[in-house]
Design an enzyme around this catalytic site. Structure first.
Site, short mmCIF file in Angstrom:
data_model
loop_
_atom_site.label_atom_id
_atom_site.label_comp_id
_atom_site.label_asym_id
_atom_site.label_seq_id
_atom_site.Cartn_x
_atom_site.Cartn_y
_atom_site.Cartn_z
N SER A 12 44.40 39.81 43.59
CA SER A 12 43.42 40.81 44.02
C SER A 12 42.27 40.06 44.64
CB SER A 12 42.85 41.62 42.85
OG SER A 12 43.79 41.80 41.86
N SER B 30 33.69 29.67 62.77
CA SER B 30 34.84 29.48 61.89
C SER B 30 34.72 30.14 60.53
CB SER B 30 35.04 27.97 61.70
OG SER B 30 36.34 27.64 61.96
N ASP C 120 39.53 23.52 62.90
CA ASP C 120 38.58 24.24 62.05
C ASP C 120 38.85 24.01 60.57
OD1 ASP C 120 37.68 25.10 64.48
OD2 ASP C 120 38.65 27.05 64.36
C1 GLA Z 1 39.11 27.80 67.88
C2 GLA Z 1 40.41 27.31 67.24
C3 GLA Z 1 40.48 25.79 67.20
C4 GLA Z 1 40.17 25.17 68.55
C5 GLA Z 1 38.91 25.79 69.15
C6 GLA Z 1 38.65 25.32 70.56
O1 GLA Z 1 38.03 27.47 67.06
O2 GLA Z 1 40.53 27.82 65.92
O3 GLA Z 1 41.75 25.38 66.73
O4 GLA Z 1 41.25 25.29 69.41
O5 GLA Z 1 38.96 27.21 69.16
O6 GLA Z 1 38.32 23.98 70.56
#
Ligand code: GLA
Length: 384
Positions: free
Chosen positions: A68, A127, A173
């Site tokens: 959950s 991110s 990321d």
């Molecule tokens: C996004 C993607 C990464 C990378 C960037 C560009 O953040 O998640 O993997 O490709 O774009 O650099």
């Protein structure tokens, strides 16, 4: 700016609000800003991100069966036993995807309840969704005492992202969120996954990295991302190399002669020159010449604008205004089509630079950008 403690307290409060009892622990994973190296990761190239102090925190506890998840952003609590792809959609897919990827890799994932809080700006290209996946992963690994070395974790999150959430993103990321260190940028070879932690103590040099969220709407970014990726992979096939990483910068003009398509030539030129700019940036940082990376940042932006064509007017205007206000260098950061711009500035110029970009936005009828001074911070960890 909020701190881990605020976010952690909110995650713990969300847990006791929605579930019974207290969490077994709190796990945090940061958002990231990419200093340089854009759209190079899925070309097996080089990137240089660093983690932000802004984090996603998961308050989590083992339970008897199923999973959950709830979050401070919605009243909905997502519950699932079935983690086959497609079974869980919406934001819950970021949680289910991690469970799925762990199981696919053969791990006995502990049933768990998770409550999420975050101060990573959402939809800003910093991110936030990878930070969520990395916080969930780190929590589940600890709760289940799973034996998954740090260097293998980013691939697993990428599998969740590619195979479950359905976004064809690269490895940057997750690597940043999991592997970064405070005061350092993460030099990552996206082919070998070797890392070098490059000292990046901007404050000690009287500098700062100012991140300005353009707040530009991210329209079409998913489709365009996939299109850029396909174009690079097609080019590599035509050139007979495993990935564009294998085109050296001194072989670029020969490679370009072998491509008929003008758009594809521009895409290749961006990737090949961007990889070189990452290497050059790393070279300067290794010898402590932080200010001198400015022109490389600005050249990266021009390449994204003119060759890779992933910028939008709002980010171009922010870069120009920041440079006019005295920034050493500035560029869009992240996947593109909006999101944030970063500028390397003297530490005491953050307000003046923000004001200059705000004034430029005002002239164009855009709402003010949202500023953030980005401090290189540690990767994911258990907080309590
Ligand atoms: C996004 C993607 C990464 C990378 C960037 C560009 O953040 O998640 O993997 O490709 O774009 O650099």
């Amino acid at each position: 700016m909020m701190t881990d403690t605020d976010v952690a307290a909110r995650a713990a409060a969300a847990f006791s609000d929605r579930f019974e009892g207290a969490p077994d622990g709190l796990w945090a994973a940061p958002g990231r800003v990419n200093l340089i190296g854009e759209h190079t990761d899925y070309n097996d190239g080089f990137v240089l991100p660093f983690a932000l102090p802004e984090r996603v925190v998961a308050a989590a506890a083992r339970t008897d069966a199923g999973w959950s998840a709830c979050s401070e952003f919605t009243d909905e609590t997502v519950r699932f036993d079935d983690v086959s792809p497609g079974a869980v959609t919406g934001w819950g897919a970021y949680v289910a995807g991690v469970v799925w990827a762990l199981r696919e890799a053969g791990f006995d994932v502990p049933p768990a309840r998770l409550a999420i809080a975050s101060d990573v700006p959402v939809g800003a290209g910093l991110s936030s969704s990878h930070a969520l996946e990395c916080a969930v992963l780190t929590a589940l690994i600890d709760l289940g005492e799973l034996d998954l070395p740090l260097e293998d974790r980013p691939r697993l999150v990428q599998r969740s992202e590619n195979g479950y959430v359905g976004a064809p993103t690269g490895i940057m990321d997750q690597s940043a969120s999991l592997r970064c260190r405070a005061g350092h940028a993460l030099f990552l070879d996206c082919r070998t996954l070797e890392v070098e932690h490059i000292p990046f103590d901007v404050a000690a040099e009287g500098l700062a990295v100012l991140v300005l969220n353009s707040n530009a709407p991210h329209s079409h970014s998913d489709g365009e991302y996939g299109a850029r990726r396909r174009s690079c992979e097609d080019a590599a096939r035509i050139l007979g190399v495993p990935a564009l990483r294998d085109v050296p910068v001194d072989g670029l003009s020969d490679a370009l002669k072998r491509l008929d398509d003008e758009v594809m030539r521009r895409r290749v030129r961006h990737v090949v020159t961007e990889n070189q700019r990452v290497l050059d940036t790393v070279g300067l940082l290794r010898s402590g010449r932080i200010r001198e990376i400015g022109p490389l940042l600005t050249a990266s932006h021009a390449s994204m604008r003119d060759d890779f064509e992933i910028t939008v007017p709002r980010v171009d205007i922010a870069v120009e205004a920041a440079l006019m206000a005295g920034a050493y260098g500035a560029r869009m950061t992240g996947g593109g089509f909006g999101g944030c711009v970063l500028a390397l500035i003297d530490a005491d110029r953050a307000d003046a630079t923000t004001a200059a970009v705000t004034a430029a936005y005002d002239r164009h009828g855009f709402a003010a950008p949202t500023p953030l001074v980005a401090v290189p911070s540690p990767g994911a960890s258990r907080l309590a």
